[in-house]
Scaffold this active site. Sequence first.
Site, PDB file in Angstrom:
ATOM      1  N   TYR A  47       0.658  -1.128   0.125  1.00 25.11           N
ATOM      2  CA  TYR A  47       0.017   0.075  -0.051  1.00 25.11           C
ATOM      3  C   TYR A  47       0.652   1.350  -0.008  1.00 25.11           C
ATOM      4  CZ  TYR A  47      -3.585  -3.508   1.211  1.00 25.11           C
ATOM      5  OH  TYR A  47      -4.297  -4.448   1.174  1.00 25.11           O
ATOM      6  N   ASP A 105     -25.104  -1.441  -5.000  1.00 17.16           N
ATOM      7  CA  ASP A 105     -26.705  -0.913  -5.411  1.00 17.16           C
ATOM      8  C   ASP A 105     -26.669   0.648  -4.781  1.00 17.16           C
ATOM      9  OD1 ASP A 105     -27.459  -3.419  -5.711  1.00 17.16           O
ATOM     10  OD2 ASP A 105     -28.236  -3.885  -4.038  1.00 17.16           O
ATOM     11  N   HIS A 140      -7.763   1.175  -6.451  1.00 20.66           N
ATOM     12  CA  HIS A 140      -6.866   0.539  -5.491  1.00 20.66           C
ATOM     13  C   HIS A 140      -5.657   0.664  -5.391  1.00 20.66           C
ATOM     14  CE1 HIS A 140     -10.391  -1.989  -4.683  1.00 20.66           C
ATOM     15  NE2 HIS A 140     -10.735  -1.954  -6.039  1.00 20.66           N
TER      16      HIS A 140
END
Length: 149
Positions: free
Chosen positions: A26, A90, A103
């Site tokens: 990361y 949704d 990401h």
Amino acid sequence: MSTQSRILILNGPNLNLLGLREPAHYGSQNLEQIVNALTIQATALNVELEHLQSNREYELIEAIHNAYQRIDFIIINPAAFTHTSVALRDALLGVDIPFIEVHLSNVHAREPFRHHSYLSDKAVGVICGLGADGYEFALKAAVKRLRSN
């Protein structure tokens, strides 16, 4: 749409630990540093930027709902919710705001369970594996899309 476009940056679980958690995957920048760099970039591009990081799925969903008719574009790093959250999918479809999925790590070069995203087939685009630069590329792409419409 207001005269100045508004872009919402959403960051999911554990991204508050950036700089500490698995820097090989990361990077060493913390989330505050990433958001500060994006804020400078947004100012230069003449867009408003809002940011939320949450470890709670419902808070991200509420932020998406509250973005309806107020936000022009969403940049989202759903983190682990990428692979589990039909609810985030949704919510994004419900408000019909274009979004880019980001990401930091290349999820396709990691464990098999990280290869599936509930969001990517509905995203304008997906950026992964480019570290913090991915957010900057997403912001540039979002602004370009907003200005071409």
